[in-house]
Design an enzyme around this catalytic site. Structure first.
Site, PDB file in Angstrom:
ATOM      1  N   SER A 239      -4.797 -12.155  21.298  1.00 21.98           N
ATOM      2  CA  SER A 239      -5.285 -10.788  21.467  1.00 21.98           C
ATOM      3  C   SER A 239      -5.208 -10.019  20.160  1.00 21.98           C
ATOM      4  O   SER A 239      -4.483 -10.412  19.238  1.00 21.98           O
ATOM      5  CB  SER A 239      -4.423 -10.086  22.518  1.00 21.98           C
ATOM      6  OG  SER A 239      -3.082 -10.113  22.108  1.00 21.98           O
ATOM      7  N   GLY A 277     -10.125 -11.357  23.037  1.00 22.02           N
ATOM      8  CA  GLY A 277      -9.100 -11.136  22.017  1.00 22.02           C
ATOM      9  C   GLY A 277      -9.569 -10.353  20.809  1.00 22.02           C
ATOM     10  O   GLY A 277      -8.817 -10.226  19.843  1.00 22.02           O
ATOM     11  N   GLU A 319     -15.284 -13.535  26.457  1.00 25.55           N
ATOM     12  CA  GLU A 319     -14.684 -12.660  27.474  1.00 25.55           C
ATOM     13  C   GLU A 319     -13.969 -11.480  26.835  1.00 25.55           C
ATOM     14  O   GLU A 319     -12.737 -11.403  26.884  1.00 25.55           O
ATOM     15  CB  GLU A 319     -13.656 -13.454  28.291  1.00 25.55           C
ATOM     16  CG  GLU A 319     -14.238 -14.522  29.160  1.00 25.55           C
ATOM     17  CD  GLU A 319     -13.158 -15.430  29.750  1.00 25.55           C
ATOM     18  OE1 GLU A 319     -12.012 -15.407  29.262  1.00 25.55           O
ATOM     19  OE2 GLU A 319     -13.477 -16.140  30.688  1.00 25.55           O
ATOM     20  N   ARG A 363       2.622  -0.573  26.583  1.00 24.76           N
ATOM     21  CA  ARG A 363       2.358  -1.466  25.446  1.00 24.76           C
ATOM     22  C   ARG A 363       3.303  -1.217  24.269  1.00 24.76           C
ATOM     23  O   ARG A 363       3.685  -2.148  23.568  1.00 24.76           O
ATOM     24  CB  ARG A 363       0.897  -1.353  24.999  1.00 24.76           C
ATOM     25  CG  ARG A 363      -0.073  -1.915  26.037  1.00 24.76           C
ATOM     26  CD  ARG A 363      -1.482  -2.046  25.496  1.00 24.76           C
ATOM     27  NE  ARG A 363      -1.564  -3.018  24.441  1.00 24.76           N
ATOM     28  CZ  ARG A 363      -1.626  -2.748  23.154  1.00 24.76           C
ATOM     29  NH1 ARG A 363      -1.627  -1.473  22.733  1.00 24.76           N
ATOM     30  NH2 ARG A 363      -1.680  -3.702  22.260  1.00 24.76           N
ATOM     31  N   TYR A 367       5.189  -4.541  23.641  1.00 23.63           N
ATOM     32  CA  TYR A 367       4.700  -5.327  22.495  1.00 23.63           C
ATOM     33  C   TYR A 367       5.016  -4.702  21.141  1.00 23.63           C
ATOM     34  O   TYR A 367       4.575  -5.225  20.122  1.00 23.63           O
ATOM     35  CB  TYR A 367       3.163  -5.434  22.549  1.00 23.63           C
ATOM     36  CG  TYR A 367       2.569  -5.998  23.796  1.00 23.63           C
ATOM     37  CD1 TYR A 367       2.974  -7.239  24.294  1.00 23.63           C
ATOM     38  CD2 TYR A 367       1.566  -5.316  24.475  1.00 23.63           C
ATOM     39  CE1 TYR A 367       2.397  -7.762  25.436  1.00 23.63           C
ATOM     40  CE2 TYR A 367       0.982  -5.833  25.617  1.00 23.63           C
ATOM     41  CZ  TYR A 367       1.406  -7.053  26.093  1.00 23.63           C
ATOM     42  OH  TYR A 367       0.830  -7.572  27.219  1.00 23.63           O
ATOM     43  N   CYS A 394      13.910   7.326  32.302  1.00 21.72           N
ATOM     44  CA  CYS A 394      15.320   7.169  31.958  1.00 21.72           C
ATOM     45  C   CYS A 394      15.502   5.871  31.176  1.00 21.72           C
ATOM     46  O   CYS A 394      16.032   4.881  31.705  1.00 21.72           O
ATOM     47  CB  CYS A 394      16.161   7.138  33.225  1.00 21.72           C
ATOM     48  SG  CYS A 394      16.379   8.778  33.850  1.00 21.72           S
ATOM     49  N   GLU A 395      15.026   5.872  29.964  1.00 25.23           N
ATOM     50  CA  GLU A 395      14.993   4.656  29.169  1.00 25.23           C
ATOM     51  C   GLU A 395      14.794   5.076  27.711  1.00 25.23           C
ATOM     52  O   GLU A 395      13.815   5.765  27.407  1.00 25.23           O
ATOM     53  CB  GLU A 395      13.767   3.844  29.651  1.00 25.23           C
ATOM     54  CG  GLU A 395      13.667   2.433  29.211  1.00 25.23           C
ATOM     55  CD  GLU A 395      14.592   1.509  29.985  1.00 25.23           C
ATOM     56  OE1 GLU A 395      14.823   1.715  31.185  1.00 25.23           O
ATOM     57  OE2 GLU A 395      15.087   0.583  29.349  1.00 25.23           O
ATOM     58  N   TYR A 424      -5.234  -2.294  29.062  1.00 22.96           N
ATOM     59  CA  TYR A 424      -3.841  -2.705  29.308  1.00 22.96           C
ATOM     60  C   TYR A 424      -2.886  -1.517  29.397  1.00 22.96           C
ATOM     61  O   TYR A 424      -1.714  -1.631  29.039  1.00 22.96           O
ATOM     62  CB  TYR A 424      -3.381  -3.725  28.246  1.00 22.96           C
ATOM     63  CG  TYR A 424      -4.327  -4.900  28.167  1.00 22.96           C
ATOM     64  CD1 TYR A 424      -4.375  -5.837  29.188  1.00 22.96           C
ATOM     65  CD2 TYR A 424      -5.214  -5.046  27.094  1.00 22.96           C
ATOM     66  CE1 TYR A 424      -5.272  -6.899  29.149  1.00 22.96           C
ATOM     67  CE2 TYR A 424      -6.120  -6.094  27.052  1.00 22.96           C
ATOM     68  CZ  TYR A 424      -6.139  -7.015  28.082  1.00 22.96           C
ATOM     69  OH  TYR A 424      -7.031  -8.051  28.049  1.00 22.96           O
TER      70      TYR A 424
HETATM   71  C1  LIG Z   1      -8.467 -15.878  29.451  1.00 25.46           C
HETATM   72  C2  LIG Z   1      -8.632 -14.526  28.866  1.00 25.46           C
HETATM   73  N1  LIG Z   1      -9.860 -14.084  28.576  1.00 25.46           N
HETATM   74  C3  LIG Z   1     -10.067 -12.859  28.050  1.00 25.46           C
HETATM   75  C4  LIG Z   1      -8.995 -12.009  27.789  1.00 25.46           C
HETATM   76  C5  LIG Z   1      -9.288 -10.652  27.237  1.00 25.46           C
HETATM   77  O1  LIG Z   1      -8.667 -10.413  26.034  1.00 25.46           O
HETATM   78  P1  LIG Z   1      -8.973  -9.062  25.242  1.00 25.46           P
HETATM   79  O2  LIG Z   1      -8.828  -7.946  26.191  1.00 25.46           O
HETATM   80  O3  LIG Z   1      -7.947  -9.032  24.164  1.00 25.46           O
HETATM   81  O4  LIG Z   1     -10.376  -9.172  24.732  1.00 25.46           O
HETATM   82  C6  LIG Z   1      -7.693 -12.434  28.067  1.00 25.46           C
HETATM   83  C7  LIG Z   1      -6.550 -11.552  27.781  1.00 25.46           C
HETATM   84  O5  LIG Z   1      -5.420 -11.859  27.888  1.00 25.46           O
HETATM   85  C8  LIG Z   1      -7.503 -13.731  28.627  1.00 25.46           C
HETATM   86  O6  LIG Z   1      -6.278 -14.173  28.937  1.00 25.46           O
END
Ligand SMILES: Cc1ncc(COP(=O)(O)O)c(C=O)c1O
Length: 466
Positions: A239, A277, A319, A363, A367, A394-395, A424
């Site tokens: 990512s 990613g 994706e 996040r 992260y 409370c953290e 996210y």
């Molecule tokens: C299999 C798969 N495809 C696509 C994504 C989307 O990633 P991003 O939102 O970073 O483009 C993820 C994110 O974890 C993933 O696990």
């Protein structure tokens, strides 16, 4: 760490211990370019506007905290991927943020939808997304999820274990269907932000290892199952990736696997998915590539690898999630308390507490992600001071924006906005401390639409059945 500063050593010293990438702003009211959705600006009074509406009006009408989603921005990013990756399939990764409106919009822009749970699948189906344009992921899909996916006719199920191949084959037999499957492989590449590592990272829960031979066995097993239609290979390497190097290594390894599989099963698999990613800008440090640049780089990599292998170019897909949903949305908070805290070396950090927190954006805590922020309800004439935006939980780790320069006169009642929270954040939101989750408000041409309503204490109490 003290950064050197354009305004000189004295100014830099007064600014306190901020990270190297964070510059003391010349104008603390200015919006940093590249971080905000396309329809965000500041008006003459310094008030932030989204698609023609001021955040002061929006806060009045909808309350805070709230996620404000710029519909045109999300649609135009989806369209930009669709256009740049001409001839590819683009699946929007719903895990980054999914509601029925967003699923509908991306489908209208010509994208498929990638889901990774029965819940996400239900949203995409309810939105009316063509099931044939939905992909289902997951390392531990339940029988019920697989059954729903097969019955709905999803276009591809990305298998992730030998157990799943067996389960899927017997379900397909029972249901008298032949689902289309891809095999998710581990390429040994893991890419995050500006780095990638191409030797290790087999030690994780997703995928079949290419190096260990499991990927080839999984391909053969799927091919040998008469009830499964094996269409291709799937690879997702990480990512917030800014450089194409990781994709290059992953593409080379998956295409070699495809060539090896062709020798065994007798056919070249028709499809290859390179996952998501693609990075976005959260701070001035980040310089993401455009979809055109990404498409150019990935196409070149695939074509040259296929040529070297003497293989046909497969039908390709990606994706992207964050790169479509992330920049579209800002978080709007109301400042509650402001507390200067003395640091070593005579420096001060201004702790600005807002009415949200790690339950609406995990996040930073999870992260170590960096974010930016701006005073959103007025222009300030005060100097910039080093600040940290924190939430109500409370953290001690309940931090939203670790380092930012905000005007020294920021005060209770002010509105504060954080850009690039569309991915996210709502999708990973929790009810920690029984804090209800904020609404997602769509903004377009001056119109506000509640896409996901604000949760209430009553919603939470209803779940507690005693
Ligand atoms: C299999 C798969 N495809 C696509 C994504 C989307 O990633 P991003 O939102 O970073 O483009 C993820 C994110 O974890 C993933 O696990």
């Amino acid at each position: 760490m003290i950064a050197s500063h354009i305004a000189g050593a004295i100014h830099a010293d007064a600014a306190g211990p901020h990270p190297r990438w964070l510059d003391v702003p010349e104008d603390v009211n200015a919006l940093l370019p590249g971080l905000w959705s396309r329809r965000v600006a500041k008006d003459d009074q310094g008030v932030l506007t989204v698609a023609g509406r001021t955040v002061t009006e929006i806060a009045e009408e909808m309350g805070t905290p709230a996620y404000l989603l710029d519909e045109d921005d999300l649609r135009s990013r989806a369209r930009a991927f669709r256009t740049a990756f001409d001839g590819w399939d683009v699946y929007y990764a719903g895990k980054s943020f999914l509601c029925t409106a967003v699923a509908r919009w991306v489908a209208e822009e010509g994208l498929g939808v990638d889901v990774c749970s029965g819940g996400e699948l239900a949203v995409a189906l309810r939105a009316g997304v063509d099931p044939g344009r939905i992909g289902l992921h997951g390392n531990n899909k339940s029988i019920a999820e697989l059954r729903t996916a097969i019955e709905a006719g999803v276009g591809r199920i990305i298998v992730d274990s030998f157990d799943e191949i067996g389960r899927l084959a017997s379900l397909a037999e029972q249901l008298d269907r032949t689902p289309r499957v891809m095999v998710r492989v581990t390429t040994g590449v893991e890419a995050h932000t500006h780095e990638y590592i191409a030797t290790a990272h087999e030690d994780q829960k997703f995928g079949f290892s290419i190096a260990g031979g499991a990927a080839l066995r999984a391909l053969r097993e799927c091919h040998d199952q008469p009830r499964l239609e094996l269409i291709g290979i799937h690879s997702h390497i990480g990512s917030q990736i800014f450089e194409p190097d990781g994709f290059e290594v992953a593409a080379r390894r998956t295409l070699r696997l495809r060539a090896e599989a062709a020798k065994i099963i007798g056919v070249e698999l028709p499809e290859l998915d390179l996952g998501g990613g693609f990075g976005i800008a959260y701070t001035s440090e980040d310089a993401p590539a455009t979809p055109d640049q990404l498409a150019g780089a990935l196409t070149k990599i695939i074509e040259s690898e296929c040529e070297a292998l003497g293989a046909t170019v497969p039908h390709l897909s990606i994706e992207p999630g964050r790169a479509i949903s992330g920049p579209s949305t800002l978080a709007l908070y109301r400042v509650g308390t402001v507390k200067p805290v003395e640091l070593d070396g005579g420096h001060t950090r201004l702790y600005v507490s807002v009415d949200g927190g790690m339950s609406d954006n995990i996040r930073t805590a999870l992260y170590g992600a960096d974010y930016s922020a701006t005073l959103a309800s007025r222009r300030s004439g005060a100097d910039p001071v080093l600040a940290r935006v924190v939430g109500v939980h409370c953290e001690g780790g309940d931090i939203l924006v670790r380092d930012e320069f905000l005007p020294a006169d920021i005060a209770p009642g002010d509105l504060l906005a954080v850009p690039a929270v569309g991915a996210y954040c709502r999708s990973m939101a929790s009810n920690y401390n029984h804090v209800p989750r904020p609404p997602v408000i769509g903004v377009r041409d001056g119109r506000l639409t509640t896409l996901v309503r604000r949760e209430t204490i009553e919603d939470l109490l209803r779940l507690d059945v005693g």
